[in-house]
Design an enzyme around this catalytic site. Structure first.
Site, PDB file in Angstrom:
ATOM      1  N   ASP A 326       0.858  -1.187   0.000  1.00  0.00           N
ATOM      2  CA  ASP A 326       0.000   0.000   0.000  1.00  0.00           C
ATOM      3  C   ASP A 326       0.898   1.244   0.000  1.00  0.00           C
ATOM      4  OD1 ASP A 326      -2.179   1.674   0.116  1.00  0.00           O
ATOM      5  OD2 ASP A 326      -3.013   0.866   1.965  1.00  0.00           O
ATOM      6  N   GLU A 518      -9.960   7.353   5.352  1.00  0.00           N
ATOM      7  CA  GLU A 518      -8.841   6.789   6.128  1.00  0.00           C
ATOM      8  C   GLU A 518      -8.811   7.366   7.545  1.00  0.00           C
ATOM      9  OE1 GLU A 518      -5.320   5.989   3.822  1.00  0.00           O
ATOM     10  OE2 GLU A 518      -6.435   6.123   1.953  1.00  0.00           O
TER      11      GLU A 518
HETATM   12  C1  BGC Z   1      -5.115   3.255   0.842  1.00  0.00           C
HETATM   13  C2  BGC Z   1      -5.481   2.154  -0.130  1.00  0.00           C
HETATM   14  C3  BGC Z   1      -5.576   2.701  -1.527  1.00  0.00           C
HETATM   15  C4  BGC Z   1      -4.258   3.373  -1.873  1.00  0.00           C
HETATM   16  C5  BGC Z   1      -4.210   3.912  -3.297  1.00  0.00           C
HETATM   17  C6  BGC Z   1      -3.936   4.068   0.378  1.00  0.00           C
HETATM   18  O1  BGC Z   1      -3.788   5.216   1.145  1.00  0.00           O
HETATM   19  O2  BGC Z   1      -4.846   2.687   2.106  1.00  0.00           O
HETATM   20  O3  BGC Z   1      -6.691   1.561   0.259  1.00  0.00           O
HETATM   21  O4  BGC Z   1      -5.879   1.680  -2.419  1.00  0.00           O
HETATM   22  O5  BGC Z   1      -4.044   4.449  -0.975  1.00  0.00           O
HETATM   23  O6  BGC Z   1      -4.955   5.050  -3.451  1.00  0.00           O
END
Ligand code: BGC
Length: 630
Positions: A326, A518
């Protein structure tokens, strides 16, 4: 002059010089032994032969690739971090992504298609012309584009419990992605959230591994629905592997967050009984990429956990796709980037969402390989897995571009919204509402705000505000469409009406949360705002009956207020089709949804356990799978 100390010093310096020379010689030897004997450039185009099996094609291509080309395939770069677009070919980069909100200047389907086609053209300039994966977070439809249909966030789909519906949504999302040139989606989310304080609860289907497994697999089948040629249109990503949703409050290593990116207890039993089964089901459904979470597993970062990534996921679950880290997550497992790379790749990460500095990554990988710290076979394995996904997508098989036309999936989404609504209270049987009712007063922050009802990951990472998404309906719009011509529908955000001295038969309070993504949504007390509580009270004072509709990404703490509400509906984050809410309120459709997560009575009950119960045995406000009907 005392000569003894001088002699000691000289001797020490000699030892030191000897040790340094020894280390340098060993390093030189290792580098010599490990400097790749790159294949002589052959021009086999067997890998382009569609009559061969995917395995044969992979091996033919792999045998022609230099170490540098293999390492390039392991890099995933955010589009705005490409300092020179020519680097796609220079380094043979494997994949590019649009991080949430990273849109083309022309944020239309045509704009997306043109932008991605441009990147693919660059990839075609590389020696072996390996096409790119292009990834986005289309977690509730291709929602970065303002006129795309936005489906309910996953928690709402969890409330429907309907695997066929979820599969159809996966298929519809794939259509919108394909038409814009995207071939990789960072969905479905298989997290199992047990704490409503977490800002990502709505991204998950449920805290129940069985429901999550069923719906996750259905989404993969939809998104990856094979065409007659056996190719899949879009690659699904199972995220976030694994144990995400069980992090402890205040354990986040991110100083801005409380729970997101925190510590999950390393519980081997829960791993087997709860965290892994949804991944197993979705892998069995054909998923070919898995994203590792940014969390800790006990005292170590999951991203460096070889036992779980290689042992459980690859060896035990038989996952043949590739593992992607990630956002910047690879680098969080050690004090310096070089060692973090070595540990993460050796733990089993195949592709790295850097997402910024690809040149450093490529340099580190090259040196780690030459020093024997990352073996050739580990890099071959990673490349094979990435190529498997690319061949399965049919990326090598001719021009993939289709004319960019966004389909409208409004009816499908409207149906999903209707099915996702959960009736929690209907004490005086106010619902279903009569379309012929003479007068309705509507109030609350979520009544007339399409941005808010869509939640985050809509156009922007943290979502948007207001009613400017073309073709969408707010919940208020939906109410107005359902009532008779003679019904007077009044709206006020605050619930204050000039005519309020006279009571009217019906009030609808549509209240909820403002969007968050988030850890920005981590809240110690997820509650309704004072403004929304006042709007409800104002309606109660000026209407005979009041229906409370909560638009939120999670159950909120409402135990103190719910007693004074006769009627309560949980609407989650329905997306662009607010009209689907009105369909059910006015009885055009039945209530079918049930709570995909338990609704706690107080913050003392947090976190919940994985069986949907409280740890101390006290009763929740509404148990998991509560859902009344008409
Ligand atoms: C998130 C992921 C996401 C990725 C790409 C990260 O901050 O945790 O769920 O897919 O960003 O955007």
């Amino acid at each position: 002059m005392n000569s003894a100390p001088v002699r000691v010093c000289i001797r020490l310096l000699r030892y030191l010089a000897f040790i340094i020379i020894l280390i340098l010689s060993v390093a030189a030897l290792l580098i010599f032994m490990n400097t790749p004997k790159d294949p002589t450039v052959t021009n086999s185009s067997k890998y382009l032969d569609t009559t061969l099996s995917v395995d044969e094609r992979i091996e033919d291509l792999l045998a022609q690739m230099t170490m540098a080309e293999k390492i390039g395939q392991m890099a995933l770069v955010e589009k705005n971090s490409l300092s020179d677009v020519g680097d796609i070919a220079t380094y043979g980069l494997g994949a590019v992504l649009s991080g949430a909100g990273a849109k083309p200047e022309d944020n239309t389907v045509e704009g997306w298609s043109e932008m991605i086609a441009g990147f693919q053209t660059e990839a075609k300039k590389s020696r072996l012309q390996i096409p790119l994966l292009y990834g986005v977070d289309a977690v509730h439809g291709h929602a970065m584009i303002p006129n795309a249909t936005v489906f309910p966030h996953q928690i709402g789909l969890g409330a429907t419990g309907d695997a066929d519906l979820v599969q159809a949504i996966g298929e519809a999302t794939a259509k919108d992605l394909v038409t814009s040139g995207v071939n990789w989606n960072y969905a479905p989310n298989l997290d199992l959230p047990i704490d409503i304080r977490w800002g990502r609860m709505y991204e998950a289907f449920s805290d129940d591994p069985l429901l999550t497994a069923r719906l996750g697999a259905a989404y993969v089948r939809g998104l990856q629905a094979t065409s007659t040629t056996g190719k899949i249109p879009v690659l699904a990503t199972l995220k976030h592997f694994t144990g995400v949703g069980s992090m402890q409050w205040n354990s986040s290593l991110n100083k801005n967050y409380k729970l997101d990116q925190g510590v999950t207890e390393a519980d081997a039993k829960l791993l087997q009984s709860t965290y892994l089964p949804p991944f197993k089901a979705a892998i069995d459904a054909g998923a070919l990429s898995v994203m590792i979470g940014l969390h800790m597993w006990g005292d170590g970062k999951m991203i460096a956990n070889k036992d779980i990534i290689t042992g459980e996921l690859k060896n035990n679950l038989g996952f043949t796709g590739f593992v992607v880290s990630d956002w910047y997550g690879l680098y969080e497992n050690a004090g310096n980037k070089f060692m973090a790379t070595v540990r993460g790749i050796n733990a089993g990460v195949d592709m790295v969402m850097l997402p910024f500095d690809y040149r450093t990554f490529i340099r580190h990988m090259t040196w780690a390989n030459r020093l024997g710290l990352i073996s050739d076979s580990r890099i071959d394995d990673a490349t094979r897995r990435i190529l498997r996904a690319k061949f399965t997508l049919g990326l090598f098989d001719g021009d993939m571009t289709v004319s960019p036309v966004l389909a409208q999936h409004r009816e499908l989404s409207r149906q999903a919204v209707a099915q996702s609504l959960v009736l929690l209270k209907n004490d005086v049987k106010v619902l279903p509402l009569q379309p012929t009712v003479s007068h309705i007063r509507v109030a609350g922050s979520a009544a007339d705000n399409i941005g808010l009802q869509s939640g985050a990951w809509t156009v922007e990472w943290q979502g948007v505000d207001g009613n400017w998404l073309p073709g969408a309906t707010s919940i208020l719009d939906g109410i107005k469409k359902q009532v008779s011509l003679n019904t007077n529908v009044e709206y006020s955000l605050t619930g204050e009406f000039i005519t309020a001295v006279k009571k009217v038969p019906l009030g609808i309070a549509v209240v909820g949360e403002t969007p968050y993504a988030e850890g920005w949504g981590d809240r110690e007390y997820p509650i309704l705002s004072n403004e929304d509580l006042t709007a409800i009270k104002n309606l109660q004072a000026s209407c005979d009956n009041v229906v409370v509709v909560i638009v939120s990404g999670r159950p909120l703490l409402i135990a103190n207020e719910v007693g004074s509400w006769d009627t309560l509906v949980a609407a989650w984050l329905p997306g662009t089709e607010g009209i689907g809410v009105a369909d059910v309120l006015f009885g055009k459709k039945q209530f079918m949804g049930t709570l995909p997560v338990p609704w706690p009575a107080s913050s003392e009950q947090l976190p919940m356990t994985h069986t949907g119960e409280t740890a101390d045995g006290t009763p929740v406000l509404f148990p998991r799978y509560t859902g009344l009907a008409y």
